[in-house]
Design a protein around this motif. Structure first.
Motif, PDB file in Angstrom:
ATOM      1  N   VAL A   1      10.634  13.295  -5.918  1.00 18.00           N
ATOM      2  CA  VAL A   1       9.376  12.708  -6.373  1.00 18.00           C
ATOM      3  C   VAL A   1       8.497  12.585  -5.137  1.00 18.00           C
ATOM      4  O   VAL A   1       8.888  11.957  -4.149  1.00 18.00           O
ATOM      5  CB  VAL A   1       9.602  11.321  -7.019  1.00 18.00           C
ATOM      6  CG1 VAL A   1       8.275  10.670  -7.370  1.00 18.00           C
ATOM      7  CG2 VAL A   1      10.497  11.440  -8.254  1.00 18.00           C
TER       8      VAL A   1
ATOM      9  N   VAL B   1       4.712  11.527  -3.947  1.00 21.01           N
ATOM     10  CA  VAL B   1       3.515  10.838  -4.434  1.00 21.01           C
ATOM     11  C   VAL B   1       2.480  10.667  -3.333  1.00 21.01           C
ATOM     12  O   VAL B   1       2.801  10.495  -2.163  1.00 21.01           O
ATOM     13  CB  VAL B   1       3.854   9.437  -5.010  1.00 21.01           C
ATOM     14  CG1 VAL B   1       4.635   9.557  -6.293  1.00 21.01           C
ATOM     15  CG2 VAL B   1       4.598   8.596  -3.997  1.00 21.01           C
TER      16      VAL B   1
ATOM     17  N   GLU C   1      16.506   5.878  -9.651  1.00 20.01           N
ATOM     18  CA  GLU C   1      16.840   5.441  -8.294  1.00 20.01           C
ATOM     19  C   GLU C   1      16.419   6.538  -7.307  1.00 20.01           C
ATOM     20  O   GLU C   1      16.707   7.718  -7.505  1.00 20.01           O
ATOM     21  CB  GLU C   1      18.344   5.185  -8.219  1.00 20.01           C
ATOM     22  CG  GLU C   1      18.824   4.503  -6.955  1.00 20.01           C
ATOM     23  CD  GLU C   1      18.272   3.104  -6.803  1.00 20.01           C
ATOM     24  OE1 GLU C   1      18.146   2.653  -5.655  1.00 20.01           O
ATOM     25  OE2 GLU C   1      17.950   2.458  -7.824  1.00 20.01           O
ATOM     26  N   LEU C   2      15.754   6.151  -6.224  1.00 20.63           N
ATOM     27  CA  LEU C   2      15.214   7.108  -5.258  1.00 20.63           C
ATOM     28  C   LEU C   2      15.709   6.805  -3.853  1.00 20.63           C
ATOM     29  O   LEU C   2      16.207   5.711  -3.575  1.00 20.63           O
ATOM     30  CB  LEU C   2      13.679   7.053  -5.281  1.00 20.63           C
ATOM     31  CG  LEU C   2      13.005   7.294  -6.641  1.00 20.63           C
ATOM     32  CD1 LEU C   2      11.530   6.936  -6.581  1.00 20.63           C
ATOM     33  CD2 LEU C   2      13.188   8.745  -7.074  1.00 20.63           C
TER      34      LEU C   2
ATOM     35  N   LEU D   1      14.062   7.226   0.072  1.00 21.97           N
ATOM     36  CA  LEU D   1      12.866   7.588   0.831  1.00 21.97           C
ATOM     37  C   LEU D   1      13.231   8.587   1.928  1.00 21.97           C
ATOM     38  O   LEU D   1      14.002   8.284   2.828  1.00 21.97           O
ATOM     39  CB  LEU D   1      12.245   6.335   1.451  1.00 21.97           C
ATOM     40  CG  LEU D   1      11.004   6.538   2.317  1.00 21.97           C
ATOM     41  CD1 LEU D   1       9.857   7.158   1.521  1.00 21.97           C
ATOM     42  CD2 LEU D   1      10.570   5.217   2.938  1.00 21.97           C
ATOM     43  N   ASP D   2      12.665   9.795   1.863  1.00 19.95           N
ATOM     44  CA  ASP D   2      12.945  10.818   2.867  1.00 19.95           C
ATOM     45  C   ASP D   2      11.816  10.989   3.874  1.00 19.95           C
ATOM     46  O   ASP D   2      12.049  11.460   4.984  1.00 19.95           O
ATOM     47  CB  ASP D   2      13.214  12.173   2.179  1.00 19.95           C
ATOM     48  CG  ASP D   2      14.642  12.279   1.662  1.00 19.95           C
ATOM     49  OD1 ASP D   2      15.474  11.431   2.045  1.00 19.95           O
ATOM     50  OD2 ASP D   2      14.929  13.198   0.878  1.00 19.95           O
TER      51      ASP D   2
ATOM     52  N   THR E   1       7.524   9.472   4.843  1.00 21.07           N
ATOM     53  CA  THR E   1       6.271   8.822   4.474  1.00 21.07           C
ATOM     54  C   THR E   1       5.265   9.009   5.596  1.00 21.07           C
ATOM     55  O   THR E   1       5.631   9.097   6.768  1.00 21.07           O
ATOM     56  CB  THR E   1       6.457   7.324   4.132  1.00 21.07           C
ATOM     57  OG1 THR E   1       5.200   6.773   3.728  1.00 21.07           O
ATOM     58  CG2 THR E   1       6.978   6.535   5.314  1.00 21.07           C
TER      59      THR E   1
ATOM     60  N   ALA F   1       4.434   9.731   0.165  1.00 19.48           N
ATOM     61  CA  ALA F   1       5.867   9.482   0.305  1.00 19.48           C
ATOM     62  C   ALA F   1       6.646  10.523  -0.478  1.00 19.48           C
ATOM     63  O   ALA F   1       6.263  10.909  -1.578  1.00 19.48           O
ATOM     64  CB  ALA F   1       6.226   8.076  -0.194  1.00 19.48           C
TER      65      ALA F   1
ATOM     66  N   TYR G   1      10.472  11.344  -1.930  1.00 20.04           N
ATOM     67  CA  TYR G   1      11.741  10.704  -2.297  1.00 20.04           C
ATOM     68  C   TYR G   1      12.701  11.735  -2.881  1.00 20.04           C
ATOM     69  O   TYR G   1      12.283  12.623  -3.630  1.00 20.04           O
ATOM     70  CB  TYR G   1      11.522   9.647  -3.375  1.00 20.04           C
ATOM     71  CG  TYR G   1      10.667   8.467  -2.967  1.00 20.04           C
ATOM     72  CD1 TYR G   1      11.237   7.363  -2.351  1.00 20.04           C
ATOM     73  CD2 TYR G   1       9.299   8.449  -3.205  1.00 20.04           C
ATOM     74  CE1 TYR G   1      10.464   6.267  -1.984  1.00 20.04           C
ATOM     75  CE2 TYR G   1       8.506   7.359  -2.845  1.00 20.04           C
ATOM     76  CZ  TYR G   1       9.101   6.274  -2.240  1.00 20.04           C
ATOM     77  OH  TYR G   1       8.332   5.198  -1.885  1.00 20.04           O
TER      78      TYR G   1
END
Lengths: 184, 184
Positions: free
Chosen positions: A139, A141, A160-161, A163-164, A166, A175, A177
């Motif tokens: 995802v 965004v 559930e994600l 964060l890879d 940002t 961001a 994910y």
């Protein structure tokens, strides 16, 4: 490896369109077209796309509003699937397939068309079901600096994600994910 | 200058609590207590706080659940206002005032109590009305890597923001926004 990616803009409170299906809250923002997580770098790796009928009709209404159908030019040259149960207006020459099949079934066709390139989930309600089916990988965004309080939801499911990445791009917080799949 | 700040955690899709008023989606996340936009640095500049009754009762339920009232210790030593139309359980010795007055009126009392320190809007539905009344200065969010699809909304109004700062803190994307007031 091919990824299935939901790449979209959203308001800070998680709406991808306002209650009138307008994106006016988005197009007023500044962003660097060469900056972090920009659209050009993203689309260069996309080999197939999918959207819901509302998104499709939004494109028709906004890109072609004042032109006759013979002047319409569909903005994507990669194969696309539009999920709909209705008869929608066709864009001449556009590589689009209308479908009312299950998203999991169509995903196989998209994967075959995309090859080693990625699949872009452009947006639209039930496409989020890909997440539940374990078929959504990322995802991504761009968060616009506004709240709306109502509109079309970003992702109407619990997902559930992880964060890879940002970064700031102009007025936007971007961001990326990974979707965390349930064990087993 | 004293600022009125809405400082909160939210899901990526803009919920501050799940449909059961649970924050379990938040407490599982990693964050650096000394990292960007951390709570300690924020609260050090706060001189008054306000919350809705749901938030107040959440604190009572979670902090005091297995203790008798004489052992309750309210977590804030700064003056607080709880907006409610109901009779709520009192925490002995807590510097709390229950009020059903208009938020604009109470804001004057909070400003007087806070002096040159800031006013923290902890959370709760109608406190967002401060934004419409032109009394909210900043929205500071920590975005958890999850979507819920339903729950208590971050800010149930259309509010225009300006991105002033963003950074990663552990699993969270943090962002600080100024509220853009309508001209005039």
């Amino acid at each position: 490896m091919s990824l299935t990616q939901y790449y979209t803009a959203t308001t800070l409170d998680g709406f991808i369109a306002d209650p009138d299906n307008s994106l006016d809250w988005l197009f007023t923002r500044e962003q660097d077209e060469d900056g972090p997580m920009n659209y050009g770098a993203f689309i260069a790796h996309v080999g197939a796309l999918a959207m819901g009928s509302t998104t499709y009709q939004w494109i028709l209404g906004h890109e072609f509003a004042d032109k006759p159908p013979e002047q319409w030019k569909w903005p994507y040259d990669i194969p696309g699937w539009v999920f709909t149960h209705r008869q929608l207006q066709v864009v001449p020459g556009a590589p689009i397939e209308f479908t009312s099949a299950a998203v999991t079934e169509v995903h196989q066709q998209m994967a075959a068309a995309a090859g080693d390139r990625n699949i872009w989930i452009v947006g639209g309600g039930d496409l989020a079901g890909l997440g539940e089916a374990g078929l959504l990988d990322e995802v991504i965004v761009s968060i616009a600096p506004v709240t709306l309080g109502a509109g079309a939801p970003l992702l109407p499911r619990r997902i559930e994600l992880r964060l890879d990445e940002t970064a700031r791009n102009g007025d936007l917080v971007c961001a990326r994910y990974a979707v965390v799949r349930a064990p087993g």
